[in-house]
Design an enzyme around this catalytic site. Structure first.
Site, PDB file in Angstrom:
ATOM      1  N   ASP A 153       0.836  -1.200   0.000  1.00  0.00           N
ATOM      2  CA  ASP A 153       0.000   0.000   0.000  1.00  0.00           C
ATOM      3  C   ASP A 153       0.872   1.252   0.000  1.00  0.00           C
ATOM      4  OD1 ASP A 153      -2.354   1.819   0.778  1.00  0.00           O
ATOM      5  OD2 ASP A 153      -3.290  -0.154   0.793  1.00  0.00           O
ATOM      6  N   HIS A 219      -3.958   6.079   3.271  1.00  0.00           N
ATOM      7  CA  HIS A 219      -4.614   4.861   2.799  1.00  0.00           C
ATOM      8  C   HIS A 219      -4.004   3.600   3.411  1.00  0.00           C
ATOM      9  CE1 HIS A 219      -5.816   1.753  -0.166  1.00  0.00           C
ATOM     10  NE2 HIS A 219      -6.841   2.537  -0.431  1.00  0.00           N
ATOM     11  N   SER A 561     -11.113  -0.893  -1.071  1.00  0.00           N
ATOM     12  CA  SER A 561      -9.864  -0.833  -0.306  1.00  0.00           C
ATOM     13  C   SER A 561     -10.101  -1.131   1.164  1.00  0.00           C
ATOM     14  CB  SER A 561      -9.240   0.560  -0.414  1.00  0.00           C
ATOM     15  OG  SER A 561      -8.548   0.730  -1.620  1.00  0.00           O
TER      16      SER A 561
END
Length: 779
Positions: A153, A219, A561
């Protein structure tokens, strides 16, 4: 806007429209590349275990480096063989002709698929499986201290309380990974929770945060804490959604592999991370990223599919997000059968932000996160954006070119917007964020956005009063505005509503099947919460912070996600309880124990209200308890996957390069039917080209993991009208644990032809355990 500018605006709009129309005829979009001169040279199985392969790998590398000492950026040698290098197109074509090379392709650029959720899943499971629903909710997900979840990520914020190692034992001795240091990241940032952190240099950007494992976007931190974050009491987003935050496997270890930056996720870095993770010793890999819709690459040039194949072969389960390009059919990504593909659903929490209007303070329920400073009573001027049109704006209100009603900043008159709450339409394709910014920039004090599609997902509008309402609810406020000389309204700050019904619902953005390249295997595989998820965040993000507030250590965001790490966490828990289970056995346990009913006791639906199908959510909504007691599992072997590639018409010579464990006599069948892929031993069943004139047969093999030496399972079918489904035999009598037995499913129909897609399921049960497999039959 003068006449010449207006003409240019209309011409540009027409060009865009024609481009979109022409695009509709394309079956597959171009696969995006990084445009950095990098090519990936993929050579199949790892050379380290084979002397001749190692020599060939070294020779090819030397030929590339000759005269270009800095050409090679990454070398792959642990889980598979190959490298990424700066090459000319001619050099790439020349290398591709080497008989040892499987594929050569430009470095692709992939994209991110951007507490309460676990309690909701616990409740859903309790309806079906949990024999003690009042027990500590950590009981089923507190195991797993020796399981390691690898995250590919944007990096991680190590100071987050979600990554504390309090109470954790020593790092497993089998861990071979490392904590890479950088200007803003030291080895002391790792601990017994965050046991590894790697990053892959972005050479074109020398910024410190780009060459570090530290997350500069948020994220990766959010994903990692959702999968395996430690328990944090009193977590909230500025007081919203307050409670205890924890990951799916709070006792698992986390290893972060930073492969993404603010420009995307480079395929060369993704393969390097897979290569490292295989050697490091992770148990589960979680990837909340992928190719755009309709750009699903060939498996031989897909870095996720290639890396995942070798990880799965080494016993590592790879969990990937399905993508955020729904609700259009055929948009699902990460569809290789060795990948566990996750769709997104809602949960029973809603972030409600109401709009109040009129002298009687009538209320319309809206959606969104805002910290409105406005008063609760309706006293602020209200205007529709179409009434803010500039004097030389588009006069055709019915035209698609009338952008003022959509809160287009270019066509709105600032004097008409200033000091007012503005109603915005949403048929221009722009996000609610953009409309909020337009109103804010023009001096407005609030925005009411009409958008039925995004109404179910709370976007974060920060301190500016903004809410999203459905077109149905909008009729009341529009009627009021049209009939009142001095309309007034206000927007209330957000409140979190729990026990919201119905839930779960498949999110509008969640990418749908059937898969473009694998329509004989159902994708996605499973659904999990991916809407309005509270999890850890980077500590220096002030973008949406309320005025005068410090950055929140948590954030609420949505996407597949977010659903992907829910499943990764559950998979780590299953792995901790059954350490010898294969990746396919773990996937099977999660799929066959999924639920198909919502908190109203009715079938799960999509955002449009229609009953969800396997093309929306695969086997159903994930549960937390069910995977720990599946009764039966479907195991899919490496040989199954190789046969899948045979049936997908890959060259045998290339297939045999993929693995060092392939039997020397392996070969693709000389003849096979269209149903060959349907016979891969997968937990779900997909039949295509069914005309009803002749039956279709598939075979499945299940393994008894009930723990009982003697166990008898009976089959029940849920088949749609007009489709006849027979299971032969319909009783499986096991005489020992881990025994394998096979059965056939025969599909036939008296109706010719059937609808384009029909859906059903087959369930095996012995009264104590049950394992359900969905099926799709299409013509």
């Amino acid at each position: 806007m003068d006449c010449s500018m207006k003409g240019i605006w209309m011409l540009l709009s027409l060009v865009c429209f024609l481009f979109l129309v022409s695009s509709l005829g394309e079956t597959k979009a171009a696969y995006p590349t990084a445009n950095n001169g990098l090519y990936i040279v993929y050579m199949g199985a790892a050379a380290s275990s084979n002397g001749s392969l190692r020599i060939q790998h070294a020779q090819l590398l030397r030929s590339v480096l000759r005269g270009k000492p800095n050409a090679v950026v990454h070398t792959y040698k642990n889980g598979f063989s190959g490298f990424a290098a700066r090459l000319s197109e001619a050099e790439a074509n020349s290398i591709a002709k080497n008989p040892r090379v499987v594929s050569v392709f430009p470095d692709p650029l992939l994209k991110l698929h951007t507490t309460h959720s676990w309690d909701f899943l616990k409740y859903q499971t309790a309806l079906k499986v949990d024999s003690n629903p009042n027990s500590d909710s950590n009981s089923s997900i507190s195991q797993g201290s020796d399981t390691i979840i690898g995250i590919l990520d944007t990096g991680i914020w190590p100071e987050s309380e979600s990554f504390t190692d309090k109470g954790m034992g020593p790092v497993p001795s089998r861990w071979k990974g490392k904590c890479m240091e950088a200007a803003d990241f030291t080895s002391s940032n790792c601990n017994r929770k965050l046991i590894g952190a790697r990053f892959y240099n972005q050479e074109e950007n020398k910024a410190v945060h780009q060459n570090s494992a530290r997350d500069a976007i948020g994220h990766g931190t959010h994903v990692a804490s959702t999968a395996g974050g430690s328990t944090v009491e009193g977590a909230s987003y500025y007081g919203l959604a307050e409670g205890t935050a924890k990951g799916g496997s709070p006792a698992s270890r986390i290893a972060m592999y930073r492969v993404c930056s603010d420009v995307g996720c480079r395929g060369s870095a993704i393969l390097a991370a897979f290569d490292d993770a295989i050697a490091d010793g992770v148990d589960v890999l979680s990837l909340s990223l992928g190719a755009p819709a309709m750009a699903e690459p060939d498996f031989s040039s897909d870095p996720i599919a290639l890396g995942a194949f070798h990880a799965v072969e080494r016993g590592i389960l790879v969990v990937c997000s399905a993508g955020n390009d729904g609700p259009t059919q055929g948009t699902v990504s990460n569809v290789a059968p060795w990948i566990f593909t996750v769709a997104a659903s809602t949960m029973d929490r809603d972030f409600e932000s109401d709009v109040v209007f009129g002298s009687n303070n009538k209320v319309i329920k809206g959606e969104g996160i805002n910290f409105s400073p406005l008063k609760n009573s309706a006293e602020y001027p209200l205007i529709h954006a179409k009434a803010t049109k500039t004097s030389d704006g588009d006069e055709d209100e019915a035209s698609s070119l009338d952008m003022s009603r959509n809160c287009d900043e270019i066509q709105m008159d600032k004097d008409k917007v200033k000091g007012k709450i503005v109603i915005c339409d949403s048929d221009d394709g722009y996000r609610p964020y953009d409309k909020r910014d337009a109103v804010k920039n023009m001096g407005g004090i609030g925005a009411v956005i009409i958008d039925t599609l995004t109404r179910s997902v709370a976007e974060n509008f920060g301190g500016f009063p903004t809410t999203v309402i459905s077109s149905k609810d909008a009729q009341d406020i529009l009627s009021y505005w049209n009939s009142t000389s001095k309309p007034v309204a206000t927007i209330l700050p957000t409140v979190a509503i729990t026990k919201y019904k119905p839930a779960p619902v498949i999110a509008y953005f969640s990418s749908r099947g059937p898969a473009f390249t694998t329509n004989k295997i159902i994708k996605p595989d499973i659904a999990a919460p991916g809407v309005n998820i509270l999890a850890a965040w980077i500590g220096n993000d002030t973008e949406e912070a309320p005025e005068g507030k410090q950055p929140s250590p948590f954030n609420v965001i949505s996407g597949t996600s977010m659903s992907c790490p829910h499943v990764s966490g559950i998979a780590a828990t299953v792995k901790s309880q059954y350490p010898t289970w294969s990746p396919s056995a773990i996937r099977s346990a999660i799929m066959t124990s999924a639920t198909h009913t919502n908190n109203l006791g009715a079938p799960i639906t999509t955002d449009s209200g229609s009953i969800a199908t396997p093309h929306d959510y695969g086997a159903g909504e994930v549960t937390t308890q069910g995977p720990l007691q599946p009764g039966l599992v479907y195991e899919t072997s490496t040989i199954d996957y190789l046969y899948f590639l045979c049936y997908s018409r890959y060259e045998l010579s290339d297939i045999k390069k993929l693995s060092n464990t392939i039997p020397s006599n392996f070969t693709c069948p000389k003849e096979w039917s269209d149903d060959a892929i349907s016979n891969i031993n997968y937990p779900s069943i997909a039949i295509s080209n069914f005309d009803g004139k002749q039956s279709k047969n598939v075979t499945r093999t299940v393994t008894n993991v009930s723990g009982d030496e003697k166990a008898v399972f009976m089959a029940t079918m849920d088949a749609p009208s007009g489709l006849d489904v027979k299971v032969i035999p319909d009783k499986l009598a096991f005489t020992k644990n881990n025994q394998k037995l096979s059965y056939q499913v025969v599909f036939s129909s008296a109706v010719s032809p059937i609808n384009s897609h029909v859906y059903g399921s087959i369930t095996w049960t012995n009264g104590k355990f049950s394992a359900r497999s969905p099926f799709v039959v299409s013509k």
